[in-house]
Design an enzyme around this catalytic site. Structure first.
Site, PDB file in Angstrom:
ATOM      1  N   GLU A   1      32.252  39.858  33.722  1.00  0.00           N
ATOM      2  CA  GLU A   1      32.341  41.323  33.757  1.00  0.00           C
ATOM      3  C   GLU A   1      31.840  41.981  32.484  1.00  0.00           C
ATOM      4  OE1 GLU A   1      34.481  39.382  35.224  1.00  0.00           O
ATOM      5  OE2 GLU A   1      34.758  40.177  37.249  1.00  0.00           O
TER       6      GLU A   1
ATOM      7  N   HIS B   1      45.165  42.595  41.129  1.00  0.00           N
ATOM      8  CA  HIS B   1      44.244  43.079  42.159  1.00  0.00           C
ATOM      9  C   HIS B   1      44.717  44.380  42.806  1.00  0.00           C
ATOM     10  CE1 HIS B   1      43.071  38.843  41.872  1.00  0.00           C
ATOM     11  NE2 HIS B   1      41.941  39.145  42.444  1.00  0.00           N
TER      12      HIS B   1
END
Lengths: 350, 324
Positions: free
Chosen positions: B60, B131
Site C-alpha cells: 500500500e 476490515h
C-alpha cells in the site's frame, strides 16, 4: 514419488575488470571536465554551507564531502529531460543536474529566492531541471521514482529516472515494494545506492543483514552491481550502461557504489571523527578522495593540465562566494507565502 | 436517464469509465482491480487496454508513492484501496508525500492529480478489526488533501468525476453498506466539492451527517416528521472542503445541532464540526451540541456484533428528542 526435490539458491559473484584507459578513451574531454568541475563545485558548495553554519544560519547540512563522484558521474550520463529522484546525502545531484549555487544556498537558509521559495529547505526540488523533490522521510522517494518511470513508459518516451538512496534507506520496506513493482513492470528507473557504511551513527553491520546492498536486487529479479563509488570514471561507465538499458526499455537496475562520508551524518553530528568511527578509518578513506583521484587521472592520461584544473577551482570559489552573499542578502518569504500552495487550485480555499 | 436505477457501485464505475474515455492520461490501479472485490471495476479490462490498468501487489505505501510519482508527471491515477482500514499502511505516502509535495517543492508545476479510492469502508461484511473501520477523520487533519464521502449513487457519480478532474490528491470514500443501494443519476455533470446537500428541510433541529450515516439520518428525520418534529438534514458530501456556510446557516435557523457519523466519536469529524459551531455559532445555539457517533471501541467481527457499535436510526431519534 519418493524423490523430493530440495532446491537451494545461493549468491553467485561474477567479477570482471575494466581498464581505466579504455574508459577515458571512450569519453570526450567535455564530459570529463564537466564531471571534474561539478565535483569541485559540490565541494565548494559544502564549504559555503559550512560558512553559513558558522554565521549561525538555520540550516540542515548533510555534507557531500567524500561522496562527490557517485552523484556527479551518474548524472553526467543524463539528458536535460531525464528525471532525478535525489536523497538526503549532500547536494551533488542538485549541482550535476543543473541547479545553480544561488538557488540552492538561498533555499537551504529558507530565503524567498530559493529553488522552492524558501519553504522546502533541504527538500530541494527543481521542475526545470527535473529534480523531482527530496522527501524528508528516508526511502519515501523510492516508490515516487517508480511512479515517474511508469509514467515515462506509459508516454512511450526514452526518458529515464535515476533514483539515489543510501544504505540506511535500503532497510526501508519501501525499497522492497519499489524494487518489486519496478521489476514487475520493467520501468526505466536506475537505482543507485551509495553505501557509506554507516546508518547515521551505526555501522551497517549493526543494522543491516547484508554487507552488500546489491544483494537485495536478487530477491526482486534484478541483477545487482557493485563498484567503487569514489572512481568517477568507473561510475560514469557502469551507470551509463544501466541508463542505456533503461532507455532501450529493458527495465530497471540497481547499482551499489561503495563510498564513505568524511563528515558527520548532519551538522549536528560531532562524533564522526574518533567517536563512533576511528580516526584511522576516516583518514584511510580520505586517502581515496574522489576528487584527488580524478585529478591525478586527468593529468596522467593527458586530458587536462594542472593550470586548467586550478582555473576550475578558482571559478568554483568565486561562484560560492557570490552565492553565500546572495543567500544572505535575499529576503525571507512573506508570511502569506507560508500558507499558499497547499493546493494546486487556491480558489478551492479550504 | 433520470428514471434509470443504478447502484452506488455501478455509478462509481460509470463515472470512472466515462472519464477514462474522455482523458487518456487516466489509469486505474488496485489490488484485484479486474475482479474487484466490491464490483466497482469488475471486467474493466474489457473496456480498456491493460496499459491503463495496473493490478497492484500488497504494497500500500509503495503503490501510493508510485501513484504520486505518476501523477506528478502527467498521469491521473485512480487508485483503489480494497478496505478503508488499509489506509493506515499508506499514511506516509498519502499524508506526508502526496499531500505535502506541492507545498514542499515550491508550488508551480508540481501537481498531484491522484484519486485514492478508499473502497470497502466501514461495516457490512463482518470482517472485524482490520476490515470495517471508518478512517475519514484520520486524514482530515492534513492540508493538501481533499476528502469525499458520498452517500448516494448520484453523489458518488458526480463527485467521482470532480475527483478525477481535480489537480490535488483526493481521498474518495466508498462504503460497503452502500455499494448495492440503488439511486438515479440526476445529471452527467460533475458535482463540485464543498457543497453540502440539504436532503430534508426543517426548522427544529439541524442534523449534519455524511457517508453511511446520511441515509439513516434522513430516515430518522422522516420518522420524526410524522411526529411533528421538523429536522433539517445536511449531507456534507465532502468533509474537506467542508461546507461551513451551509451548517452555520442552518444552525442560525434551527438553533440546535446534532452531528451523526458512524466513525468513532473521539477525534471524529463530528468533533470538528461541533468545534466550528461552538466558535462561530454559539450565539444561535439554545442547547448542547450533540454527537451521535460510533462507540470508542475496536470493531468487533461478525455482522451481528458490528452493527451494535455504530449509531442506529433510533439513537438519532432519541438524540433529537432529548434536545427538544
Amino acid at each position: 514419488m519418493n524423490n523430493l526435490t530440495i532446491k537451494k539458491i545461493t549468491k553467485q559473484e561474477n567479477c570482471t575488470t575494466v581498464d581505466k584507459a579504455t574508459i577515458v578513451a571512450s569519453m570526450d574531454k567535455k564530459t570529463m571536465m564537466t564531471i571534474y568541475r561539478d565535483m569541485i563545485r559540490t565541494r565548494e558548495l559544502d564549504n559555503g554551507i559550512e560558512e553559513l553554519l558558522k554565521r549561525g544560519e538555520s540550516i540542515t547540512q548533510h555534507s557531500t564531502r567524500g561522496q562527490e563522484a557517485t552523484p556527479i558521474a551518474t548524472i553526467a550520463n543524463l539528458r536535460k529531460n531525464d528525471y532525478v529522484m535525489p536523497y538526503h546525502r549532500g547536494w551533488g545531484w542538485a549541482i550535476g543536474k543543473g541547479m545553480n549555487f544561488k538557488e540552492i544556498m538561498a533555499e537551504l537558509i529558507n530565503k524567498k529566492t530559493g529553488s522552492n521559495r524558501g519553504r522546502g529547505g533541504p527538500q530541494l526540488a527543481s521542475w526545470e531541471n527535473r529534480i523531482m523533490g527530496r522527501p524528508g522521510i528516508q526511502g519515501a522517494h523510492l516508490s515516487i521514482a517508480v511512479g515517474i518511470a511508469l509514467s515515462i513508459k506509459y508516454r512511450k518516451t526514452d526518458e529515464v529516472v535515476v533514483c539515489f538512496f543510501g544504505n540506511g534507506s535500503s532497510n526501508s520496506g519501501n525499497l522492497h515494494e519499489s524494487l518489486n513493482m519496478a521489476s514487475t513492470w520493467k520501468v526505466p528507473v536506475v537505482f543507485i545506492v551509495e553505501n557509506n557504511l554507516y546508518e547515521i551513527y551505526e555501522p551497517i553491520t549493526d543494522t543491516t543483514s547484508v554487507s552488500d546492498i546489491a544483494d537485495r536486487a536478487l530477491g526482486h529479479g534484478l541483477e545487482g552491481t557493485i563498484i567503487d563509488g569514489n572512481d568517477a570514471f568507473l561510475v560514469y561507465k557502469v551507470v551509463g550502461e544501466a541508463i542505456e538499458k533503461a532507455r532501450r526499455g529493458e527495465g530497471p537496475s540497481l547499482i551499489e557504489t561503495k563510498t564513505y562520508r568524511w563528515m558527520g551524518h548532519s551538522s549536528n553530528d560531532q562524533r564522526y571523527y574518533g567517536g563512533y568511527r576511528s580516526k584511522e578509518e576516516v583518514d584511510a578513506w580520505k586517502e581515496k578522495c574522489p576528487i584527488s583521484l580524478m585529478e591525478k587521472d586527468l593529468i596522467a592520461f593527458g586530458v587536462a593540465t594542472q593550470a586548467e584544473l586550478d582555473e576550475i577551482q578558482k571559478a568554483a570559489v568565486e561562484e560560492k562566494q557570490a552565492a553565500v552573499q546572495f543567500a544572505i542578502d535575499s529576503p525571507y518569504p512573506e508570511y502569506e507565502d507560508l500558507l499558499t500552495d497547499n493546493y494546486a487550485d487556491e480558489k478551492e480555499g479550504l | 436517464m433520470a428514471d434509470e436505477k443504478i447502484t452506488y457501485a455501478k455509478a462509481i464505475r460509470q463515472a470512472i469509465v466515462e472519464e477514462m474515455h474522455r482523458d487518456e492520461n487516466i489509469i486505474v490501479m488496485g489490488q484485484d482491480i479486474r475482479q474487484s472485490v466490491w464490483g466497482v471495476t469488475t471486467g474493466i479490462d474489457n473496456d480498456f487496454d491493460m496499459s491503463r490498468i495496473y493490478p497492484l501487489p500488497i504494497s500500500e505505501n509503495g503503490f501510493c508513492g508510485v501513484a504520486t510519482g505518476a501523477a506528478m508527471t502527467g498521469l491521473r491515477p485512480v487508485v483503489e484501496f480494497m478496505y478503508g482500514d488499509f489506509l493506515l499502511l499508506a499514511m506516509d505516502a498519502i499524508c506526508n508525500q502526496a499531500a505535502k509535495y506541492r507545498y514542499m517543492c515550491g508550488g508551480g508545476e508540481f501537481k498531484i492529480p491522484v484519486v485514492f479510492r478508499v473502497s470497502g469502508t466501514g461495516i457490512g461484511s463482518g470482517s472485524g478489526q482490520h476490515h470495517a473501520q471508518y478512517p475519514e477523520s484520520w486524514v482530515m487533519h492534513f492540508p493538501g488533501l481533499k476528502i469525499v464521502t458520498p452517500s448516494t449513487a448520484n453523489d458518488a457519480y458526480g463527485l467521482m468525476k470532480t475527483a478525477i478532474r481535480d489537480n490535488n490528491p483526493v481521498l474518495f470514500f466508498e462504503y460497503k453498506q452502500l455499494f448495492g443501494k440503488f439511486g438515479t443519476l440526476e445529471s452527467t455533470e460533475p458535482i463540485p466539492f464543498g457543497k453540502a446537500k440539504i436532503t430534508k428541510e426543517g426548522s427544529d433541529v439541524t442534523i449534519v451527517t455524511y457517508g453511511t450515516a446520511a441515509p439513516k439520518s434522513l430516515a430518522a428525520a422522516q420518522k420524526l416528521e410524522t411526529e411533528g418534529i421538523h429536522a433539517e438534514v445536511i449531507d456534507l458530501r465532502t468533509i474537506k472542503p467542508l461546507d461551513k456556510e451551509c451548517i452555520l446557516k442552518s444552525v442560525e435557523k434551527t438553533n440546535k445541532l446534532i452531528i451523526v457519523e458512524d466513525s468513532i466519536k473521539t477525534g471524529g469529524v463530528g468533533a470538528e464540526i461541533a468545534a466550528i459551531a461552538a466558535e462561530e455559532a454559539v450565539g444561535y445555539l439554545d442547547g448542547a451540541i450533540l454527537r451521535v457517533a460510533g462507540k470508542d471501541t475496536s470493531m468487533p467481527a461478525g455482522k451481528m456484533l458490528e452493527i451494535q457499535v455504530v449509531p442506529s436510526e433510533n439513537d438519532i431519534i432519541k438524540a433529537v428528542k432529548s434536545l427538544l
